[in-house]
Design a protein around this motif. Structure first.
Motif, PDB file in Angstrom:
ATOM      1  N   GLN A 101      44.525  40.858  45.986  1.00  0.00           N
ATOM      2  CA  GLN A 101      43.136  41.121  46.342  1.00  0.00           C
ATOM      3  C   GLN A 101      42.174  40.055  45.836  1.00  0.00           C
ATOM      4  O   GLN A 101      41.290  39.617  46.566  1.00  0.00           O
ATOM      5  CB  GLN A 101      42.722  42.492  45.809  1.00  0.00           C
ATOM      6  CG  GLN A 101      41.380  42.956  46.287  1.00  0.00           C
ATOM      7  CD  GLN A 101      41.118  44.399  45.896  1.00  0.00           C
ATOM      8  OE1 GLN A 101      41.850  44.985  45.126  1.00  0.00           O
ATOM      9  NE2 GLN A 101      40.078  44.958  46.463  1.00  0.00           N
ATOM     10  N   ALA A 102      42.319  39.609  44.606  1.00  0.00           N
ATOM     11  CA  ALA A 102      41.361  38.634  44.045  1.00  0.00           C
ATOM     12  C   ALA A 102      41.376  37.325  44.832  1.00  0.00           C
ATOM     13  O   ALA A 102      40.309  36.769  45.150  1.00  0.00           O
ATOM     14  CB  ALA A 102      41.692  38.372  42.576  1.00  0.00           C
ATOM     15  N   GLY A 103      42.553  36.828  45.173  1.00  0.00           N
ATOM     16  CA  GLY A 103      42.627  35.577  45.930  1.00  0.00           C
ATOM     17  C   GLY A 103      42.218  35.746  47.376  1.00  0.00           C
ATOM     18  O   GLY A 103      41.626  34.848  47.980  1.00  0.00           O
ATOM     19  N   ALA A 104      42.497  36.887  47.955  1.00  0.00           N
ATOM     20  CA  ALA A 104      42.186  37.101  49.370  1.00  0.00           C
ATOM     21  C   ALA A 104      40.702  37.319  49.599  1.00  0.00           C
ATOM     22  O   ALA A 104      40.177  36.955  50.660  1.00  0.00           O
ATOM     23  CB  ALA A 104      42.971  38.295  49.900  1.00  0.00           C
ATOM     24  N   LEU A 105      39.998  37.902  48.631  1.00  0.00           N
ATOM     25  CA  LEU A 105      38.564  38.149  48.816  1.00  0.00           C
ATOM     26  C   LEU A 105      37.775  36.852  48.838  1.00  0.00           C
ATOM     27  O   LEU A 105      36.624  36.835  49.272  1.00  0.00           O
ATOM     28  CB  LEU A 105      38.043  39.086  47.723  1.00  0.00           C
ATOM     29  CG  LEU A 105      38.545  40.522  47.836  1.00  0.00           C
ATOM     30  CD1 LEU A 105      37.991  41.366  46.705  1.00  0.00           C
ATOM     31  CD2 LEU A 105      38.162  41.124  49.177  1.00  0.00           C
ATOM     32  N   PHE A 106      38.383  35.774  48.413  1.00  0.00           N
ATOM     33  CA  PHE A 106      37.739  34.461  48.517  1.00  0.00           C
ATOM     34  C   PHE A 106      37.676  34.022  49.980  1.00  0.00           C
ATOM     35  O   PHE A 106      36.752  33.305  50.376  1.00  0.00           O
ATOM     36  CB  PHE A 106      38.525  33.444  47.669  1.00  0.00           C
ATOM     37  CG  PHE A 106      37.960  32.075  47.721  1.00  0.00           C
ATOM     38  CD1 PHE A 106      36.754  31.773  47.090  1.00  0.00           C
ATOM     39  CD2 PHE A 106      38.621  31.056  48.400  1.00  0.00           C
ATOM     40  CE1 PHE A 106      36.235  30.506  47.154  1.00  0.00           C
ATOM     41  CE2 PHE A 106      38.099  29.787  48.447  1.00  0.00           C
ATOM     42  CZ  PHE A 106      36.902  29.500  47.823  1.00  0.00           C
ATOM     43  N   LEU A 107      38.652  34.474  50.795  1.00  0.00           N
ATOM     44  CA  LEU A 107      38.732  34.033  52.182  1.00  0.00           C
ATOM     45  C   LEU A 107      38.162  35.032  53.190  1.00  0.00           C
ATOM     46  O   LEU A 107      37.622  34.623  54.212  1.00  0.00           O
ATOM     47  CB  LEU A 107      40.195  33.743  52.541  1.00  0.00           C
ATOM     48  CG  LEU A 107      40.878  32.665  51.709  1.00  0.00           C
ATOM     49  CD1 LEU A 107      42.361  32.618  52.028  1.00  0.00           C
ATOM     50  CD2 LEU A 107      40.221  31.328  51.968  1.00  0.00           C
ATOM     51  N   ILE A 108      38.329  36.328  52.952  1.00  0.00           N
ATOM     52  CA  ILE A 108      37.883  37.339  53.933  1.00  0.00           C
ATOM     53  C   ILE A 108      37.011  38.383  53.239  1.00  0.00           C
ATOM     54  O   ILE A 108      37.106  38.583  52.025  1.00  0.00           O
ATOM     55  CB  ILE A 108      39.078  38.025  54.627  1.00  0.00           C
ATOM     56  CG1 ILE A 108      39.976  38.706  53.613  1.00  0.00           C
ATOM     57  CG2 ILE A 108      39.861  37.055  55.461  1.00  0.00           C
ATOM     58  CD1 ILE A 108      41.082  39.533  54.224  1.00  0.00           C
ATOM     59  N   PRO A 109      36.163  39.083  54.011  1.00  0.00           N
ATOM     60  CA  PRO A 109      35.308  40.121  53.422  1.00  0.00           C
ATOM     61  C   PRO A 109      36.140  41.294  52.890  1.00  0.00           C
ATOM     62  O   PRO A 109      37.238  41.570  53.359  1.00  0.00           O
ATOM     63  CB  PRO A 109      34.425  40.574  54.581  1.00  0.00           C
ATOM     64  CG  PRO A 109      34.573  39.555  55.641  1.00  0.00           C
ATOM     65  CD  PRO A 109      35.856  38.852  55.413  1.00  0.00           C
ATOM     66  N   SER A 110      35.605  42.002  51.925  1.00  0.00           N
ATOM     67  CA  SER A 110      36.343  43.086  51.277  1.00  0.00           C
ATOM     68  C   SER A 110      36.628  44.255  52.230  1.00  0.00           C
ATOM     69  O   SER A 110      37.664  44.913  52.102  1.00  0.00           O
ATOM     70  CB  SER A 110      35.588  43.587  50.048  1.00  0.00           C
ATOM     71  OG  SER A 110      34.394  44.215  50.417  1.00  0.00           O
ATOM     72  N   VAL A 111      35.732  44.510  53.178  1.00  0.00           N
ATOM     73  CA  VAL A 111      35.960  45.610  54.134  1.00  0.00           C
ATOM     74  C   VAL A 111      37.182  45.309  54.991  1.00  0.00           C
ATOM     75  O   VAL A 111      38.024  46.190  55.232  1.00  0.00           O
ATOM     76  CB  VAL A 111      34.711  45.823  55.024  1.00  0.00           C
ATOM     77  CG1 VAL A 111      34.982  46.829  56.115  1.00  0.00           C
ATOM     78  CG2 VAL A 111      33.526  46.233  54.190  1.00  0.00           C
TER      79      VAL A 111
END
Length: 167
Positions: A101-111
């Motif tokens: 989650q931490a690395g992915a939220l850099f690329l895409i919105p949390s929703v």
């Protein structure tokens, strides 16, 4: 009058010789007390008895020639093992997805990330349910093949690639 306690347990108060049942024609009483059974009287009682509502309902219902077959022991064991694998896959997708989650939220919105995580966690259960219902009329090996295809396709790669350890 002396009576055997075993016989008393099998009778009601007020039973008399005249009230005892008799067997239909062709039937033979066996054992102690069978000499007092009148087969002609029972046949008359059976012939005179009106049909019950249950018998009438059963006579009007169409007969079903096919009986539902149960699953074999091997198939039940295979379903249990594959169901356990799907349960582990669900947990694997949840753990792997939360660790990314931490690395992915850099690329895409949390929703968007949350929606894809929910779909990924639900995918093994949905595959199991879909393959179970869609192969209901098929042979057992077809159902097993559909379930094994899900085992191969739904591997929780985020969990596998991290080795189950924190990234």
């Amino acid at each position: 009058m002396t009576s055997d306690p075993d016989d008393d347990a099998l009778s009601w108060d007020g039973d008399s010789e005249a009230e005892r049942p008799t067997l239909p024609k062709g039937w033979h009483a066996v054992g102690r007390g069978s000499d007092g059974v009148d087969s002609a009287a029972v046949a008359d009682q059976v012939a005179e008895a009106p049909p019950s509502e249950d018998a009438a309902a059963a006579a009007s219902a169409p007969e079903v020639d096919e009986e539902l077959e149960g699953l074999s022991t091997g198939m039940l064991l295979a379903l249990g093992a594959i169901g356990g694998v799907y349960l582990l896959y669900t947990v694997g997708w949840l753990i792997g997805g939360l660790r990314m989650q931490a690395g992915a939220l850099f690329l895409i919105p949390s929703v968007m990330y949350t929606a894809t995580l929910v779909i990924a966690v639900a995918a093994p259960a949905l595959w199991f349910a879909a393959s179970w219902t869609l192969t209901r009329g098929a042979r057992s090996w077809v159902r097993l093949l559909a379930l094994i295809a899900g085992v191969v396709l739904l591997v929780p790669w985020p969990f596998v690639m991290s080795g189950g350890m924190a990234a």
